[in-house]
Motif scaffolding. Structure first.
Motif, mmCIF file in Angstrom:
data_model
loop_
_atom_site.group_PDB
_atom_site.id
_atom_site.type_symbol
_atom_site.label_atom_id
_atom_site.label_comp_id
_atom_site.label_asym_id
_atom_site.label_seq_id
_atom_site.Cartn_x
_atom_site.Cartn_y
_atom_site.Cartn_z
ATOM 1 N N HIS A 214 -22.194 -16.017 -8.439
ATOM 2 C CA HIS A 214 -21.877 -16.774 -7.220
ATOM 3 C C HIS A 214 -20.393 -16.647 -6.869
ATOM 4 C CE1 HIS A 214 -25.692 -18.911 -6.318
ATOM 5 N NE2 HIS A 214 -25.946 -18.556 -7.576
ATOM 6 N N VAL A 218 -19.212 -15.230 -3.212
ATOM 7 C CA VAL A 218 -18.355 -16.000 -2.307
ATOM 8 C C VAL A 218 -17.010 -15.308 -2.115
ATOM 9 C CG1 VAL A 218 -17.132 -18.186 -1.996
ATOM 10 C CG2 VAL A 218 -19.508 -18.180 -2.813
ATOM 11 N N THR A 221 -17.104 -12.303 0.235
ATOM 12 C CA THR A 221 -17.174 -12.588 1.675
ATOM 13 C C THR A 221 -15.821 -13.008 2.235
ATOM 14 O OG1 THR A 221 -17.815 -14.908 1.343
ATOM 15 C CG2 THR A 221 -19.594 -13.274 1.474
ATOM 16 N N VAL A 229 -22.984 -14.266 1.582
ATOM 17 C CA VAL A 229 -23.260 -14.721 0.222
ATOM 18 C C VAL A 229 -24.710 -14.459 -0.149
ATOM 19 C CG1 VAL A 229 -23.412 -16.755 -1.264
ATOM 20 C CG2 VAL A 229 -21.419 -16.433 0.218
#
Length: 314
Positions: A214, A218, A221, A229
Motif C-alpha cells: 500500500h 500510494v 501516485t 492506487v
C-alpha cells in the motif's frame, strides 16, 4: 504435518557440471555456500518433509556468469539435465528452465526451446540480470514470448547491484529486498498489465512486498498522478508468492491479507535452506491458527495444481 502431498515450487537443483563450474570460479549464492545435491538426497528430503513433487530451479547466480555465448551453452546444458530428471521421475520433479538474461535473444530462444521442446513447467528468472531488473524495457521480447505461452515464471533473487552489509550474506536480507525491487519495477513499468497471461511467482513471500504494497501504491501516485492506487494494487496482486523461509507467525498474516485467493504456494528452498530450517517454517505453517477451511491444503498443493495441471490428482 498437515499434508503428505505438498508441491514444492521453490526447490533447487545443482547439476554436477554446473556446480563444478561455480566452484572452479569461486562463485556461490551471494556469500551463501553451495550445498551438495543429488537426486536420491532430493527424494529423501521430500519424503521426510511430505513433499510429493518439487518443481526445481537453479538458484543464484543463475546461468549467466558474464559471457553471452557461455550463458547460452550453460542454460541449455542445465535445462537438458533437469528435463531428463523430470522424464525419469515426472511424479517427483518438475522444471523451471534457466534463462540466460541479460542476453535477450538467447533468452527468447532458450525459453521457446525449454517450453516447447523440453516441456518445462515454467522458467526461472533471477531478480536482476547484471544490475538490470526484470521490468527493463529491453526485456519486453522475452515477456511477450512468455505471455504467448501463458508461462509460469519463477522469480528468484540474486545479488543486488550494491554492496552487501559487511559480514551479512546476501540471502539474509538483500535477497528479499531484490525480489521486492524487481516486483515493483515490473508493476510500475506496466509489464504485469501488458502481459496478463503470464503467472509470476515471487520467492520468499515476495520479499517485503505484501508488507509495503500500500505504501508503494500510494507513494507511486504522488510521483505519477496518472497512476491509481487501485490499479497498482491490482497489478501487485497478480503475483503469486511462495512460503519458502516465510511461513512465520509475523509474515503469514501480512502475506495472506495481501495475496489474491489461490496465489500462495508452498516452498522449501532446499538444499540452500537445510531441512532443519525448512522444518522450522513448516511447523509454523502447519500450526497457523487462522487458516480458512481448505486454505492450508490449497497452499500446500491445490494452488500449485491450478498452475501445473499435470500434477493434479483426482
Amino acid at each position: 504435518m498437515a499434508s503428505a502431498a505438498r508441491v514444492d515450487v521453490h526447490e533447487h537443483v545443482l547439476p554436477p557440471a554446473y556446480r563444478r563450474l561455480l566452484v572452479e570460479r569461486g562463485l556461490d549464492a551471494g556469500g551463501w555456500a553451495l550445498p551438495e545435491w543429488d537426486k536420491d538426497s532430493a527424494i529423501a528430503m521430500m519424503d521426510t518433509q511430505g513433499i510429493a513433487t518439487g518443481v526445481v530451479s537453479v538458484s543464484a547466480p543463475g546461468v549467466h556468469l558474464g559471457d553471452d555465448r557461455e550463458a547460452r551453452t550453460l542454460a541449455r546444458s542445465v535445462n537438458e539435465y533437469v528435463a531428463e530428471l523430470v522424464k525419469d521421475r515426472p511424479d517427483r520433479f518438475g522444471q523451471f528452465a534457466s534463462i540466460p538474461l541479460p542476453d535477450v535473444d538467447g533468452s527468447v530462444a532458450e525459453a521457446v526451446h525449454a517450453l516447447d521442446e523440453l516441456r518445462a513447467d515454467g522458467v526461472v528468472l533471477m531478480s536482476n540480470a547484471g544490475g538490470r531488473y526484470l521490468g527493463d524495457p529491453a526485456f519486453e521480447p522475452l515477456w511477450a514470448e512468455l505471455n504467448a505461452r501463458a508461462a509460469v515464471v519463477f522469480v528468484h533473487p540474486t545479488e543486488a547491484p550494491a554492496p552487501t552489509l559487511p559480514g551479512v550474506p546476501a540471502p539474509v536480507i538483500d535477497f528479499p529486498f531484490d525480489t521486492t525491487r524487481t516486483a515493483v519495477q515490473l508493476t510500475l513499468n506496466g509489464v504485469m498489465s501488458r502481459y496478463p497471461d503470464v503467472k509470476v511467482i515471487l520467492s520468499h513471500a515476495g520479499g517485503f512486498l505484501p508488507y509495503v504494497a500500500h505504501r508503494v501504491a500510494v507513494a507511486s501516485t504522488i510521483v505519477n498522478p496518472e497512476l491509481t492506487v487501485d490499479g497498482i494494487l491490482a497489478d501487485l496482486r497478480r503475483f503469486y508468492f511462495d512460503t519458502a523461509l516465510s511461513g512465520s507467525p509475523t509474515a503469514l498474516p501480512s502475506l495472506l491479507a495481501f495475496a489474491a485467493p489461490g496465489h500462495v504456494l508452498y516452498g522449501s528452498d532446499w538444499p540452500f535452506a537445510p531441512v532443519a530450517a525448512g522444518a522450522y517454517f513448516d511447523g509454523h505453517l502447519d500450526g497457523y491458527q487462522d487458516w480458512q477451511p481448505g486454505q492450508l491444503r490449497a497452499v500446500q498443493r491445490g494452488n500449485a495444481e491450478a498452475l501445473f495441471p499435470r500434477l493434479a490428482r483426482d
